[in-house]
Design a protein around this motif. Structure first.
Motif, PDB file in Angstrom:
ATOM      1  N   ASP A 140       0.816  -1.222   0.000  1.00 19.18           N
ATOM      2  CA  ASP A 140       0.000   0.000   0.000  1.00 19.18           C
ATOM      3  C   ASP A 140       0.845   1.267   0.000  1.00 19.18           C
ATOM      4  O   ASP A 140       0.542   2.229  -0.694  1.00 19.18           O
ATOM      5  N   LYS A 141       1.899   1.250   0.809  1.00 20.36           N
ATOM      6  CA  LYS A 141       2.719   2.441   0.946  1.00 20.36           C
ATOM      7  C   LYS A 141       3.345   2.810  -0.405  1.00 20.36           C
ATOM      8  O   LYS A 141       3.323   3.974  -0.816  1.00 20.36           O
ATOM      9  N   MET A 142       3.884   1.795  -1.052  1.00 23.89           N
ATOM     10  CA  MET A 142       4.541   2.055  -2.330  1.00 23.89           C
ATOM     11  C   MET A 142       3.524   2.432  -3.414  1.00 23.89           C
ATOM     12  O   MET A 142       3.815   3.235  -4.301  1.00 23.89           O
ATOM     13  N   MET A 143       2.333   1.843  -3.355  1.00 27.10           N
ATOM     14  CA  MET A 143       1.322   2.183  -4.348  1.00 27.10           C
ATOM     15  C   MET A 143       0.862   3.630  -4.152  1.00 27.10           C
ATOM     16  O   MET A 143       0.638   4.348  -5.113  1.00 27.10           O
ATOM     17  N   LYS A 144       0.740   4.018  -2.893  1.00 26.05           N
ATOM     18  CA  LYS A 144       0.349   5.410  -2.613  1.00 26.05           C
ATOM     19  C   LYS A 144       1.387   6.365  -3.181  1.00 26.05           C
ATOM     20  O   LYS A 144       1.052   7.409  -3.729  1.00 26.05           O
ATOM     21  N   GLU A 145       2.641   5.983  -3.012  1.00 26.26           N
ATOM     22  CA  GLU A 145       3.725   6.841  -3.498  1.00 26.26           C
ATOM     23  C   GLU A 145       3.580   7.124  -4.993  1.00 26.26           C
ATOM     24  O   GLU A 145       3.649   8.267  -5.436  1.00 26.26           O
ATOM     25  N   ILE A 146       3.338   6.062  -5.759  1.00 20.65           N
ATOM     26  CA  ILE A 146       3.294   6.268  -7.216  1.00 20.65           C
ATOM     27  C   ILE A 146       2.003   6.980  -7.636  1.00 20.65           C
ATOM     28  O   ILE A 146       1.990   7.752  -8.597  1.00 20.65           O
ATOM     29  N   VAL A 147       0.928   6.763  -6.888  1.00 22.10           N
ATOM     30  CA  VAL A 147      -0.315   7.478  -7.183  1.00 22.10           C
ATOM     31  C   VAL A 147      -0.106   8.984  -6.982  1.00 22.10           C
ATOM     32  O   VAL A 147      -0.509   9.806  -7.810  1.00 22.10           O
ATOM     33  N   THR A 148       0.552   9.315  -5.868  1.00 26.06           N
ATOM     34  CA  THR A 148       0.825  10.725  -5.593  1.00 26.06           C
ATOM     35  C   THR A 148       1.649  11.353  -6.714  1.00 26.06           C
ATOM     36  O   THR A 148       1.342  12.451  -7.188  1.00 26.06           O
ATOM     37  N   ILE A 149       2.674  10.633  -7.133  1.00 27.17           N
ATOM     38  CA  ILE A 149       3.526  11.169  -8.203  1.00 27.17           C
ATOM     39  C   ILE A 149       2.706  11.394  -9.477  1.00 27.17           C
ATOM     40  O   ILE A 149       2.768  12.452 -10.096  1.00 27.17           O
ATOM     41  N   SER A 150       1.900  10.401  -9.830  1.00 27.27           N
ATOM     42  CA  SER A 150       1.165  10.530 -11.090  1.00 27.27           C
ATOM     43  C   SER A 150       0.068  11.587 -11.001  1.00 27.27           C
ATOM     44  O   SER A 150      -0.365  12.129 -12.003  1.00 27.27           O
ATOM     45  N   LYS A 151      -0.377  11.885  -9.777  1.00 22.02           N
ATOM     46  CA  LYS A 151      -1.391  12.937  -9.627  1.00 22.02           C
ATOM     47  C   LYS A 151      -0.759  14.325  -9.687  1.00 22.02           C
ATOM     48  O   LYS A 151      -1.319  15.252 -10.257  1.00 22.02           O
ATOM     49  N   LYS A 152       0.411  14.440  -9.063  1.00 24.40           N
ATOM     50  CA  LYS A 152       1.057  15.755  -9.003  1.00 24.40           C
ATOM     51  C   LYS A 152       1.679  16.152 -10.334  1.00 24.40           C
ATOM     52  O   LYS A 152       1.863  17.326 -10.619  1.00 24.40           O
ATOM     53  N   ILE A 153       2.017  15.143 -11.112  1.00 21.01           N
ATOM     54  CA  ILE A 153       2.699  15.423 -12.369  1.00 21.01           C
ATOM     55  C   ILE A 153       1.788  14.998 -13.505  1.00 21.01           C
ATOM     56  O   ILE A 153       1.224  13.911 -13.484  1.00 21.01           O
ATOM     57  N   LYS A 154       1.658  15.840 -14.487  1.00 20.88           N
ATOM     58  CA  LYS A 154       0.735  15.518 -15.573  1.00 20.88           C
ATOM     59  C   LYS A 154       1.405  14.567 -16.544  1.00 20.88           C
ATOM     60  O   LYS A 154       2.160  14.975 -17.425  1.00 20.88           O
ATOM     61  N   THR A 155       1.135  13.263 -16.376  1.00 17.05           N
ATOM     62  CA  THR A 155       1.740  12.296 -17.276  1.00 17.05           C
ATOM     63  C   THR A 155       0.845  12.106 -18.491  1.00 17.05           C
ATOM     64  O   THR A 155      -0.376  12.124 -18.384  1.00 17.05           O
ATOM     65  N   THR A 156       1.463  11.898 -19.660  1.00 21.72           N
ATOM     66  CA  THR A 156       0.663  11.620 -20.860  1.00 21.72           C
ATOM     67  C   THR A 156       0.562  10.117 -21.104  1.00 21.72           C
ATOM     68  O   THR A 156      -0.409   9.633 -21.635  1.00 21.72           O
ATOM     69  N   GLU A 157       1.617   9.404 -20.685  1.00 23.20           N
ATOM     70  CA  GLU A 157       1.592   7.945 -20.828  1.00 23.20           C
ATOM     71  C   GLU A 157       1.947   7.308 -19.491  1.00 23.20           C
ATOM     72  O   GLU A 157       2.927   7.702 -18.851  1.00 23.20           O
ATOM     73  N   ARG A 158       1.147   6.346 -19.094  1.00 26.12           N
ATOM     74  CA  ARG A 158       1.451   5.561 -17.897  1.00 26.12           C
ATOM     75  C   ARG A 158       1.490   4.100 -18.311  1.00 26.12           C
ATOM     76  O   ARG A 158       0.453   3.475 -18.539  1.00 26.12           O
ATOM     77  N   LEU A 159       2.709   3.587 -18.463  1.00 20.86           N
ATOM     78  CA  LEU A 159       2.876   2.232 -18.995  1.00 20.86           C
ATOM     79  C   LEU A 159       3.194   1.238 -17.875  1.00 20.86           C
ATOM     80  O   LEU A 159       4.041   1.505 -17.023  1.00 20.86           O
ATOM     81  N   LEU A 160       2.526   0.109 -17.922  1.00 18.82           N
ATOM     82  CA  LEU A 160       2.839  -0.979 -17.006  1.00 18.82           C
ATOM     83  C   LEU A 160       3.836  -1.905 -17.694  1.00 18.82           C
ATOM     84  O   LEU A 160       3.582  -2.395 -18.796  1.00 18.82           O
ATOM     85  N   VAL A 161       4.971  -2.110 -17.049  1.00 16.27           N
ATOM     86  CA  VAL A 161       5.991  -2.988 -17.615  1.00 16.27           C
ATOM     87  C   VAL A 161       5.822  -4.377 -17.000  1.00 16.27           C
ATOM     88  O   VAL A 161       5.848  -4.531 -15.784  1.00 16.27           O
ATOM     89  N   VAL A 162       5.604  -5.361 -17.858  1.00 13.69           N
ATOM     90  CA  VAL A 162       5.269  -6.696 -17.385  1.00 13.69           C
ATOM     91  C   VAL A 162       6.167  -7.757 -17.997  1.00 13.69           C
ATOM     92  O   VAL A 162       6.410  -7.758 -19.199  1.00 13.69           O
ATOM     93  N   ASP A 163       6.624  -8.656 -17.166  1.00 11.58           N
ATOM     94  CA  ASP A 163       7.427  -9.793 -17.610  1.00 11.58           C
ATOM     95  C   ASP A 163       6.519 -10.804 -18.309  1.00 11.58           C
ATOM     96  O   ASP A 163       5.512 -11.227 -17.747  1.00 11.58           O
ATOM     97  N   SER A 164       6.877 -11.199 -19.518  1.00 10.94           N
ATOM     98  CA  SER A 164       6.013 -12.142 -20.244  1.00 10.94           C
ATOM     99  C   SER A 164       6.021 -13.535 -19.609  1.00 10.94           C
ATOM    100  O   SER A 164       5.232 -14.395 -19.969  1.00 10.94           O
ATOM    101  N   MET A 165       6.918 -13.748 -18.640  1.00  7.87           N
ATOM    102  CA  MET A 165       6.949 -15.046 -17.957  1.00  7.87           C
ATOM    103  C   MET A 165       6.010 -15.075 -16.749  1.00  7.87           C
ATOM    104  O   MET A 165       5.913 -16.081 -16.059  1.00  7.87           O
TER     105      MET A 165
END
Lengths: 301, 458
Positions: B199-224
């Motif tokens: 939760d703590k780490m998820m909150k951190e990234i939510v805050t960042i993405s809210k404070k900064i106007k991102t145009t792309e938010r990409l999820l990087v996923v291992d195909s394995m």
């Protein structure tokens, strides 16, 4: 109870809760019929246990013709099957020679470097003299990452220039570690996908070079597997076993909601020992693998 | 390890022979096989279930054409649906914003964010005239920021100066300000790896993405990734409202079912795939390739490609023709023993061909060591030309001569002859394997030529 069991349970709590809820749903209202067994198998599958193992678990349930189909009873049955499979692979990593050389291998991003840091911390706390070899000369800043760990754990650090031959570094470091009376020599290697023959050849070379010094080297070849993996983890074990002779595995990242059920499949098929599991980011979060606790925690018993 | 879906469906549909229409009863067995195939490919259970329902509806009541078998028809339906869901268009990054356009990369630990950041930056600078800045927000993993800096230096991409003891949000804000003042067009933010239950780490990234106007938010996923990929996608999507997925390590040999799970849950396109360790190894996403992998239909392609790499195009084609015709002499045998050993031995070769698993095991039993290949080659080279074409000529006295010439015992010669006989019978079987033949010959599957040239990652 021991702190680590708590840790493990905490890590697996989310997953077991889910399995638990599912089981309750199934067994409260229905008789044990084919449809139910199918659903139960689905639940096992979401833990990444794989088709063939879940099949055999379900089959054994079916044969048992359970009179008591209460949640506890069925879970105990599953637990028995899991423990039977997992107990033989519960092995301790024991230090037998000086230095005891542990070569860490695995695909990219599985957690080799962090695991080495945690191992170094574990061994140095028990008074062992630890050496760390930065033989991942490929990935950017891999050496720096490991240097930080070496400093934190006060380990002797062996390194070379970026992109130079890892086998040569390993050869040199081993000889130095002999003179310096190092107890455990942890060797980090570059991440490599098991289907890339050139990278697998590089790994064979590292091992060959060590064997030239002493046929018994390295004492351990440890495959690091990402706990988030699915069925490909079986292929990783198979392929790495083809070029090396694995002495065991470490399963990382089991503190999320991934269940690491593939451990069961791997144990059944390859009987490769599991030394440690990673249940968090801090130095203490690499704990001994315990079959009974793992199975219990998985099924929330 | 895996059989292909086509193979399994052939078995499931055996009952259907002679019937004209696919009925619910006949379909159920097949659906079971499809379900297993999807799960073995790591497609999340819930995704598999809804997918099967969809396929069932499409397949039900379909008339079975005389020329194809029902298994092939169903495979086609499954394949088409997979491609449909995976998305049939290619998507580029959306960089149309007031500069700097900000791209945020997020994902689990070890999914490949940092490497992907450099790959994306390289791609953007190469395909457009844009000025790209990279910044690492990973203050947790030792030397993570240095890793991005090194990658930047190696590829002439600027990275934000590292200032120790800054918090991720502070770094992000500094990066935006710097990008603005230095007129960068694109800013790529590489975030620390985090698990969705943290939760703590998820909150951190939510805050960042809210404070900064991102145009792309990409999820990087291992195909394995396994079954839990679906949870990762759900949580990250809820937290960040993802604009795309970047699938890494597609150059591995996983079936990549996680791609389907992610796509179904996050409902955003898979924009790129990572296909190698070099910074250039980032490609557009092709849904048909992943569909092939999930269904296990790529195996023949893999074989062809491997042959292509280890031998050469012409010889690979010859090898295939020989297999298809079922013709094989001791001469061919000898010539190809060494080539085959390069490709991982006979067993290694045959495991790529559908329907031949059983044969593979038999061959592995009798031909376990590469040493045997050397022994056999020395025996064959002591034979006359005639003997190599008509091995049945080789009786006792010829055996003695060959034995003297090759320095091998008569028993070893017998063993070779016996094995060759077995082998040529098997090759005949391969030749008769209609499924393989039709796959190699049919036009709507990739033709051999395009298999050879096109499939960089399969």
């Amino acid at each position: 109870m021991f702190g680590w069991i708590k840790n493990l349970k905490k890590g697996l709590n989310k997953s077991s809760k889910k399995i638990n809820e599912g089981l309750t749903k199934i067994f409260k209202s229905k008789k044990i019929n084919e449809e139910t067994l199918d659903e139960l198998q689905d639940l096992l599958i979401t833990s990444d246990i794989g088709i063939s193992v879940s099949d055999s678990i379900i089959d054994s349930l079916r044969k048992k013709k359970l009179n008591d189909i209460s949640l506890e009873s069925v879970k105990k049955n599953i637990n028995e099957s899991l423990v039977e499979i997992l107990l033989p692979v519960q092995k301790k990593l024991e230090l037998k020679s000086t230095p005891h050389v542990i070569l860490m291998i695995g695909v990219n991003g599985s957690g080799k470097t962090s695991s080495i840091g945690k191992l170094a911390s574990k061994f140095s706390r028990t008074g062992k003299k630890v050496g760390i070899v930065a033989a991942d000369t490929f990935r950017a800043a891999a050496i720096d990452q490991l240097r930080v760990w070496a400093e934190r754990t006060k380990s002797k650090f062996y390194f070379t220039n970026v992109n130079s031959d890892p086998a040569a570094l390993v050869y040199k470091s081993y000889n130095e570690s002999l003179e310096e009376k190092i107890d455990v020599l942890l060797i980090d290697t570059a991440g490599r996908l098991h289907n890339k023959s050139n990278l697998m050849d590089e790994l064979s070379k590292i091992i060959r070079v060590m064997k030239k010094i002493d046929e018994k080297l390295p004492q351990e070849i440890v495959l690091v597997l990402d706990g988030n993996s699915g069925q490909n983890s079986l292929k990783q074990v198979e392929k790495f076993n083809e070029v090396t002779s694995l002495s065991g595995t470490i399963i990382t990242k089991l503190d999320g909601s991934a269940k690491g059920g593939f451990i069961v499949s791997i144990s059944k098929k390859f009987k490769t020992p599991i030394f440690f599991i990673g249940v968090g980011e801090s130095e203490d979060d690499l704990i001994d693998f315990n079959a009974k606790e793992f199975s219990k925690a998985l099924l929330s018993l | 390890m895996f059989e292909s879906l086509g193979e399994k469906l052939s078995i499931a549909f055996k009952k259907l022979k002679g019937k004209g229409v696919i009925t619910e009863t006949t379909l159920n067995d097949a659906m079971r096989e499809i379900r297993i195939a999807l799960l073995e490919a790591d497609v999340a259970l819930e995704v598999s279930k809804s997918f099967i329902q969809l396929v069932k509806e499409k397949a039900l009541g379909k008339e079975v054409l005389k020329s194809v078998d029902p298994a092939q028809m169903v495979v086609k339906i499954v394949n088409d649906e997979l491609i449909e869901i995976l998305g049939s268009e290619n998507y580029e990054l959306n960089l149309k914003s007031k500069p700097p356009a900000i791209v945020l990369l997020a994902g689990l630990q070890g999914s490949g964010k940092t490497t992907s950041a450099a790959k994306l930056a390289k791609r953007i600078t190469q395909t457009s005239n844009k000025k790209v800045l990279m910044a690492s927000l990973d203050v947790y993993r030792p030397a993570a920021q240095e890793q991005l800096e090194v990658l930047g230096n190696q590829n002439q991409i600027q990275t934000l100066e590292i200032i120790k003891n800054q918090k991720p949000l502070e770094i992000a804000e500094r990066a935006v300000n710097y990008a603005k003042s230095e007129f960068f067009d694109v800013l790529i933010l590489d975030s620390a790896g985090r698990n969705q239950v943290d939760d703590k780490m998820m909150k951190e990234i939510v805050t960042i993405s809210k404070k900064i106007k991102t145009t792309e938010r990409l999820l990087v996923v291992d195909s394995m990734a396994g079954q839990d990929a679906v949870n990762t996608a759900k949580h990250f999507n809820t937290a960040l409202n993802l604009t795309g997925i970047l699938l890494t390590r597609v150059d591995g040999d996983s079936r990549g079912g996680a791609a389907l799970s992610m796509k179904s849950v996050a409902k955003c396109p898979i924009k790129f795939i990572g296909v190698g360790e070099k910074v250039e190894d980032l490609e557009e996403f092709h849904p048909d390739r992943i569909a092939n992998r999930i269904l296990g239909m790529g195996d023949v392609v893999t074989l062809v490609e491997k042959a292509h790499k280890e031998i050469n195009e012409k010889e690979a084609e010859d090898l295939q023709k020989r297999f298809l015709k079922g013709k094989f002499t001791l001469n061919d045998y000898s010539k190809q023993l060494s080539q085959i050993s390069k490709m991982g031995g006979i067993g290694g070769l045959l495991k790529y061909l559908p329907g031949l698993n059983e044969i593979k095991n038999k061959i592995e039993e009798s031909n376990e060591h590469n040493e045997i290949i050397n022994i056999q080659n020395s025996i064959i080279s002591s034979m006359t030309k005639k003997e190599r074409i008509y091995p049945e000529l080789i009786k006792a006295s010829r055996k003695k001569r060959i034995s003297l010439g090759s320095g091998r015992s008569v028993q070893e010669i017998n063993k070779l002859l016996k094995q060759f006989k077995k082998m040529s019978q098997m090759v005949k079987k391969v030749g008769k394997n209609k499924q393989l033949e039709s796959m190699l010959k049919s036009g709507d599957q990739n033709s051999i030529q395009s298999m050879l040239t096109n499939n960089k990652f399969l």
